[in-house]
Write an enzyme that holds these catalytic residues in place. Structure first.
Site, PDB file in Angstrom:
ATOM      1  N   ASN A  46       0.816  -1.221   0.000  1.00 50.72           N
ATOM      2  CA  ASN A  46       0.000   0.000   0.000  1.00 50.72           C
ATOM      3  C   ASN A  46       0.845   1.265   0.000  1.00 50.72           C
ATOM      4  O   ASN A  46       0.350   2.345   0.242  1.00 50.72           O
ATOM      5  CB  ASN A  46      -0.950   0.005   1.194  1.00 50.72           C
ATOM      6  CG  ASN A  46      -0.219   0.169   2.516  1.00 50.72           C
ATOM      7  OD1 ASN A  46       1.005  -0.001   2.576  1.00 50.72           O
ATOM      8  ND2 ASN A  46      -0.940   0.496   3.568  1.00 50.72           N
ATOM      9  N   GLU A  48       3.269   2.141   2.108  1.00 51.03           N
ATOM     10  CA  GLU A  48       3.901   2.501   3.376  1.00 51.03           C
ATOM     11  C   GLU A  48       5.354   2.034   3.374  1.00 51.03           C
ATOM     12  O   GLU A  48       5.700   1.038   2.733  1.00 51.03           O
ATOM     13  CB  GLU A  48       3.160   1.856   4.548  1.00 51.03           C
ATOM     14  CG  GLU A  48       1.781   2.427   4.802  1.00 51.03           C
ATOM     15  CD  GLU A  48       1.092   1.767   5.981  1.00 51.03           C
ATOM     16  OE1 GLU A  48       1.742   0.938   6.670  1.00 51.03           O
ATOM     17  OE2 GLU A  48      -0.103   2.061   6.218  1.00 51.03           O
ATOM     18  N   ARG A 105      11.369  26.567  -0.760  1.00 54.49           N
ATOM     19  CA  ARG A 105      10.863  27.735  -1.486  1.00 54.49           C
ATOM     20  C   ARG A 105       9.559  28.262  -0.892  1.00 54.49           C
ATOM     21  O   ARG A 105       9.145  29.379  -1.203  1.00 54.49           O
ATOM     22  CB  ARG A 105      10.667  27.383  -2.965  1.00 54.49           C
ATOM     23  CG  ARG A 105      11.965  27.315  -3.759  1.00 54.49           C
ATOM     24  CD  ARG A 105      11.735  26.877  -5.197  1.00 54.49           C
ATOM     25  NE  ARG A 105      11.506  25.432  -5.277  1.00 54.49           N
ATOM     26  CZ  ARG A 105      11.293  24.788  -6.427  1.00 54.49           C
ATOM     27  NH1 ARG A 105      11.269  25.464  -7.559  1.00 54.49           N
ATOM     28  NH2 ARG A 105      11.104  23.477  -6.432  1.00 54.49           N
ATOM     29  N   GLN A 106       8.928  27.467  -0.052  1.00 53.38           N
ATOM     30  CA  GLN A 106       7.677  27.890   0.583  1.00 53.38           C
ATOM     31  C   GLN A 106       7.977  28.316   2.016  1.00 53.38           C
ATOM     32  O   GLN A 106       7.583  27.672   2.983  1.00 53.38           O
ATOM     33  CB  GLN A 106       6.655  26.755   0.539  1.00 53.38           C
ATOM     34  CG  GLN A 106       6.313  26.310  -0.880  1.00 53.38           C
ATOM     35  CD  GLN A 106       5.274  25.198  -0.900  1.00 53.38           C
ATOM     36  OE1 GLN A 106       4.263  25.274  -0.219  1.00 53.38           O
ATOM     37  NE2 GLN A 106       5.543  24.158  -1.680  1.00 53.38           N
ATOM     38  N   HIS A 139      17.264  27.749  -0.032  1.00 53.51           N
ATOM     39  CA  HIS A 139      16.712  28.765  -0.931  1.00 53.51           C
ATOM     40  C   HIS A 139      16.680  30.133  -0.252  1.00 53.51           C
ATOM     41  O   HIS A 139      16.916  31.156  -0.898  1.00 53.51           O
ATOM     42  CB  HIS A 139      15.307  28.361  -1.372  1.00 53.51           C
ATOM     43  CG  HIS A 139      14.735  29.242  -2.442  1.00 53.51           C
ATOM     44  ND1 HIS A 139      15.270  29.315  -3.720  1.00 53.51           N
ATOM     45  CD2 HIS A 139      13.683  30.098  -2.434  1.00 53.51           C
ATOM     46  CE1 HIS A 139      14.572  30.176  -4.446  1.00 53.51           C
ATOM     47  NE2 HIS A 139      13.610  30.662  -3.689  1.00 53.51           N
ATOM     48  N   ASP A 179      17.825  37.303 -11.080  1.00 56.78           N
ATOM     49  CA  ASP A 179      16.815  38.248 -10.584  1.00 56.78           C
ATOM     50  C   ASP A 179      17.445  39.073  -9.477  1.00 56.78           C
ATOM     51  O   ASP A 179      18.552  38.786  -8.995  1.00 56.78           O
ATOM     52  CB  ASP A 179      15.547  37.533 -10.094  1.00 56.78           C
ATOM     53  CG  ASP A 179      15.841  36.491  -9.022  1.00 56.78           C
ATOM     54  OD1 ASP A 179      16.504  36.828  -8.025  1.00 56.78           O
ATOM     55  OD2 ASP A 179      15.414  35.338  -9.183  1.00 56.78           O
ATOM     56  N   LYS A 203      13.040  40.740 -13.788  1.00 53.68           N
ATOM     57  CA  LYS A 203      11.991  39.807 -14.204  1.00 53.68           C
ATOM     58  C   LYS A 203      10.727  40.057 -13.393  1.00 53.68           C
ATOM     59  O   LYS A 203      10.743  40.679 -12.335  1.00 53.68           O
ATOM     60  CB  LYS A 203      12.437  38.357 -14.020  1.00 53.68           C
ATOM     61  CG  LYS A 203      12.446  37.881 -12.570  1.00 53.68           C
ATOM     62  CD  LYS A 203      12.712  36.399 -12.471  1.00 53.68           C
ATOM     63  CE  LYS A 203      12.589  35.943 -11.022  1.00 53.68           C
ATOM     64  NZ  LYS A 203      12.838  34.498 -10.865  1.00 53.68           N
ATOM     65  N   ARG A 205       7.218  37.802 -11.954  1.00 50.06           N
ATOM     66  CA  ARG A 205       6.746  36.440 -11.707  1.00 50.06           C
ATOM     67  C   ARG A 205       5.244  36.449 -11.487  1.00 50.06           C
ATOM     68  O   ARG A 205       4.713  37.320 -10.792  1.00 50.06           O
ATOM     69  CB  ARG A 205       7.450  35.848 -10.476  1.00 50.06           C
ATOM     70  CG  ARG A 205       7.040  34.416 -10.166  1.00 50.06           C
ATOM     71  CD  ARG A 205       7.796  33.871  -8.966  1.00 50.06           C
ATOM     72  NE  ARG A 205       9.211  33.702  -9.252  1.00 50.06           N
ATOM     73  CZ  ARG A 205       9.731  32.655  -9.869  1.00 50.06           C
ATOM     74  NH1 ARG A 205       8.936  31.688 -10.303  1.00 50.06           N
ATOM     75  NH2 ARG A 205      11.022  32.571 -10.074  1.00 50.06           N
ATOM     76  N   THR A 236      12.422  23.646 -13.371  1.00 53.86           N
ATOM     77  CA  THR A 236      11.983  23.410 -14.759  1.00 53.86           C
ATOM     78  C   THR A 236      12.853  24.163 -15.765  1.00 53.86           C
ATOM     79  O   THR A 236      12.728  23.939 -16.966  1.00 53.86           O
ATOM     80  CB  THR A 236      10.528  23.837 -14.951  1.00 53.86           C
ATOM     81  OG1 THR A 236      10.401  25.241 -14.680  1.00 53.86           O
ATOM     82  CG2 THR A 236       9.601  23.054 -14.030  1.00 53.86           C
TER      83      THR A 236
END
Length: 328
Positions: A46, A48, A105-106, A139, A179, A203, A205, A236
């Protein structure tokens, strides 16, 4: 089999690997002249994950090598289970060596009703039992403040600079930030290149669409110069390839891209290959399979640096003085 390094009084250094990047863990172990701790890890039907250490780790100083590689959530969960298993096996101290830290990044709320995911990851690592975290080129360096434990924040710049210096004309080089937010890092690169000129790409965003940005123009003189675009990671490849095209369009003689983390999510390889850059230089903080490699890509080993940092932490010496950065 030599599984550990001994240090008086009665201390042992041991290194374990997760499944996200075994090649890096093996290279680190070779640098330390020890064998990796035998570990059994597999997935149930499953999905795990099961983890068990094959030898006693009671009282040892254990370093778990597990960058948060794709699939990120699986590698992160596996690391948490390895930390929990170590604590329940009466480890003396356990350090999570995460060359690439997930969700970095968050690190803030840009809009309402968003999580601060980097803080959640730090809480998860602490709850799982990590006594210390070691990472490379976060980051945002302020993420260290999310942790209520020592964080060794290492920099890959010396490894990258030593190589890139041999690939450009130092009398005609210009360091370019993709940037305005990476200007400080670009300044450090420029200092390493004997105070060469700086430039940055302006730039915009789209905050509503991940991985979407638009490079507008170059601020600074890049005409006829060998330009080095520097960043912490390439995902990316949209931001960095757009920046490279703008720099080349502004008259640069050549563009070399240097970044610590080669995430290289599709279609990064294609974008970078077709961008017209001379070379893309990254480190092996993350595994890069054949499908994500391309002719212009160079991957540098980060294992010697991590091995030195691990030994330094084990010996309770100064990581800051060893790497001349802002770590603990």
């Amino acid at each position: 089999m030599n599984l550990s390094i001994h240090s008086a009084p009665d201390r042992e250094l041991m290194v374990a690997k997760g499944r996200s990047h075994p090649e890096l863990a093996e290279a680190i172990a070779r640098e330390l002249h020890i064998d990796l701790l035998p570990t059994t890890t597999y997935d149930f039907a499953n999905s795990e994950t099961y983890v068990r250490y094959g030898e006693s780790i009671r009282g040892t100083d254990l370093f778990i090598i597990q960058p948060n590689a794709t699939p990120v959530n699986e590698s992160l969960m596996e690391l948490l289970l390895m930390l929990d298993a170590a604590k329940r096996a009466s480890v003396g101290r356990v350090t999570a060596v995460i060359p690439f830290l997930a969700y970095a990044r968050q690190d803030k709320k840009s809009r309402g009703r968003e999580p601060i995911s980097a803080r959640l990851v730090s809480d998860l690592l602490a709850t799982a039992g990590a006594d210390r975290v070691m990472s490379i080129d976060l980051h945002s360096p302020q993420i260290q403040g999310f942790f209520d434990m020592p964080v060794d924040h290492l920099e890959a710049m010396p490894v990258l600079v030593d190589y890139v210096r041999t690939r450009v004309d130092l009398t005609n080089v210009c360091v370019v930030s993709p940037d305005a937010g990476r200007i400080k890092v670009a300044e450090q690169w420029a200092t390493s290149f004997d105070g060469c000129p700086l430039a940055f790409v302006h730039k915009t965003r789209d905050v509503t669409r991940p991985n979407q940005s638009h490079a507008n123009r170059v601020v600074g003189d890049v005409q006829g110069r060998d330009c080095v675009l520097v960043d912490d990671l390439i995902d990316t490849g949209g931001t960095i390839t757009e920046a490279a095209k703008v720099v080349l369009g502004a008259g640069a003689k050549s563009v070399t891209i240097a970044a610590t983390h080669g995430v290289l999510s599709p279609p990064a390889a294609q974008r970078l290959h077709e961008s017209g850059v001379k070379e893309v230089v990254v480190t092996d903080t993350l595994p890069i399979d054949s499908a994500r490699r391309f002719a212009e890509l160079t991957v540098l080993s980060i294992a010697p640096m991590l091995a030195r940092a691990i030994r330094t932490v084990f010996e309770d010496s100064s990581v800051t003085s060893l790497f001349d950065n802002n770590g603990t």
